[in-house]
Motif scaffolding. Structure first.
Motif, short mmCIF file in Angstrom:
data_model
loop_
_atom_site.label_atom_id
_atom_site.label_comp_id
_atom_site.label_asym_id
_atom_site.label_seq_id
_atom_site.Cartn_x
_atom_site.Cartn_y
_atom_site.Cartn_z
N UNK A 436 8.19 10.42 6.00
CA UNK A 436 8.67 9.43 6.96
C UNK A 436 10.19 9.43 7.17
N UNK A 437 10.96 9.85 6.16
CA UNK A 437 12.42 9.85 6.31
C UNK A 437 12.92 11.08 7.03
N UNK A 438 12.30 12.24 6.78
CA UNK A 438 12.79 13.48 7.38
C UNK A 438 12.22 13.73 8.76
N UNK A 439 11.12 13.09 9.11
CA UNK A 439 10.45 13.39 10.38
C UNK A 439 11.20 12.77 11.55
N UNK A 440 12.11 13.56 12.11
CA UNK A 440 12.91 13.07 13.24
C UNK A 440 12.05 12.76 14.45
N UNK A 441 10.87 13.37 14.55
CA UNK A 441 10.02 13.15 15.72
C UNK A 441 9.35 11.79 15.71
#
Length: 525
Positions: A436-441
């Motif tokens: 959830x933190x890395x998913x820029x989409x």
């Protein structure tokens, strides 16, 4: 008639490229064909893979990712954490030097982390929990938190989508809205600025002042031992020309091979296919949330109702082994990812989408789709989306251009009548959007986030809670909550996972798996 096959067959007889010559001085050169032109040099400013590949040549990171996808010291010698989890001290290892001859100081690292934390999604999550990035002394970085952040090393050591790359303090003080253009890092290669020709070639030279770690190289960690004096990137937009060039021995490494050319590469006695990223690429359709019509969530839902992943993936690869349906807003096959989108993704309900579009109040607004013609893994997606949107009754304007122009234009927040856009497609290495933190989409950071600028406070609250979770069960429940929110709000439509192969000359050894091409550890047999 000239065909790909005839062009490849003639490669050995006719030089295809006018490549820069190297003086007969035993200079050892690696020639590489990137998947696209390099237009943005600042790897913190954009998550574009070609810019990240460039970034790993020039810059280094405090922590890297090892073969088990865990953060380990890279520029750092190690770290300590206070008992309350609020104070982190990271000590720099000896021998670190910038390309201009200046030593790397903790002040440089603190400024770099501060700038990165204002630009990157995971960085912003860390920044929201940080009181300050500073230097205790020249060798010790001091990070003071306002609340525990157990994934701090995962944040500053992540391997893709704007890694926390370290640059001199004076460059790190560049405003986050502006690109850093002076390429002074402490990485294993120096950028040769006066040989840079956008759309043609980029040149890197071995940095003699770089001191590799002693551990074996793996992903972005370990000893970055450089075995070539120069690495030359040759931009070749046509995939068939690139394939012919590597067969003819004019280049050593082609980043991506068009699927219908892969059998010819496999049959070549001098070329091997190389699957660089074992986790594959996630293709996505991204909306511009600032402008009509996609500032309306019901219109975004209507579009997702009409989409089916199969034609998008088939347009990239005909091989079943190189594609994977993924009914999820997160990459399938990675820890914590559950396919929650079974009833929402892949419905291919054109009539239902038409009715939903009418009910949402679509008023005929022009939908500008930015479509790169020089990226084989993305170009077909614009064509498919244009066809789908036309079928459900939208006013579609498909605009073909090169990838460099797409990368520059998609940061525009202007209306479509003033050079703006509505939809753009891209793909992400799965490992770069795995939580959830890395998913820029899926992040809801608004104008501080990824282009498209999806804003959602509920999503950000869930991400913050996930980062602070005290147990694996709590973390999984919050992961699923963030995932469900993304499926409901549709910041991006997932289009499936594919796996791409590159091509390398058979005399190359030591190539590393990672989300981008890495040029250390590589040698010529």
């Amino acid at each position: 008639m000239i065909t790909r096959r005839s062009l490849l067959g003639a490669a050995a007889a006719t030089p295809l490229l006018s490549l820069p010559s190297i003086a007969q001085n035993n200079t050892k050169v690696l020639r590489y064909v990137p998947s696209s032109n390099l237009t943005i040099l600042d790897p913190v400013f954009t998550p574009a893979a070609v810019s990240i590949t460039h970034g790993y040549c020039v810059f280094d990171t405090l922590y890297g990712m090892d073969a088990n996808l865990q953060p380990v010291p890279q520029m750092a010698a190690g770290h300590t954490v206070s008992d309350d989890g609020l104070t982190w001290e990271i000590t720099l290892r000896d021998g670190l030097m910038f390309h201009d001859g200046e030593p790397v100081r903790a002040q440089d690292c603190a400024a770099s982390l501060d700038r990165w934390s204002r630009r990157d999604g995971f960085g912003q999550a860390l920044g929201a929990a940080t009181e300050s990035f500073s230097a205790k002394d020249d060798k010790t970085i001091l990070i003071k938190l306002t609340r525990p952040f157990g994934r701090l090393l995962h944040a500053i050591g992540k391997p893709h989508s704007s890694p926390a790359m370290i640059m001199p303090e004076r460059l790190a003080q560049t405003d986050i809205s502006e690109q850093v253009t002076e390429m002074i890092g402490s990485g294993p290669f120096k950028w040769v600025a006066d040989e840079y020709v956008s759309g043609d070639r980029m040149v890197y030279e071995k940095f003699e002042g770089y001191v590799p770690r002693s551990e074996p190289a793996a992903w972005t960690s370990g000893g970055k031992v450089v075995n070539f004096d120069r690495v030359i990137w040759q931009v070749i937009p046509d995939p068939a020309t690139a394939a012919a060039a590597i067969q003819a021995g004019e280049v050593d490494w082609v980043a991506s091979v068009l699927p219908d050319l892969a059998p010819l590469m496999e049959a070549s006695p001098d070329v091997d296919l190389f699957r660089q990223d074992p986790f594959g690429l996630v293709s996505v359709m991204r909306f511009n949330h600032l402008q009509a019509p996609f500032d309306n969530v019901d219109i975004r839902r209507a579009v997702m109702k009409a989409v089916n992943q199969t034609p998008y993936m088939q347009a990239v690869t005909a091989s079943d082994a190189n594609r994977q349906e993924c009914l999820s807003s997160f990459p399938c096959g990675l820890p914590g990812v559950n396919e929650l989108g079974e009833e929402l993704i892949n419905s291919l309900d054109i009539e239902g989408a038409k009715e939903a579009l009418k009910a949402a109040g679509y008023n005929g607004e022009r939908v500008v789709i930015l479509n790169p013609t020089d990226i084989a893994s993305i170009h077909p997606h614009g064509l498919i989306t244009a066809d789908i949107l036309t079928k459900i009754g939208m006013n579609v304007d498909l605009q073909d251009t090169d990838w460099g122009t797409v990368v520059q234009r998609r940061v525009s927040k202007e209306p479509v009548d003033n050079g703006g856009w509505s939809i753009a497609h891209t793909n992400w290495p799965a490992i770069s959007i795995d939580n959830p933190a890395t998913n820029a989409t899926t992040r809801g950071l608004g104008e501080k986030g990824w282009w498209g600028w999806f804003k959602d406070e509920e999503m950000e609250e869930t991400v913050a809670s996930w980062l602070s979770a005290q147990s694996e069960d709590e973390a999984q429940a919050l992961f699923d909550k963030a995932h469900a929110r993304a499926l409901d709000q549709v910041p991006t439509v997932p289009l499936g996972q594919t796996f791409q192969d590159g091509a390398v000359r058979k005399d190359l050894t030591g190539l590393l798996q990672a989300s981008v091409s890495l040029f250390w550890n590589v040698d010529r047999a």
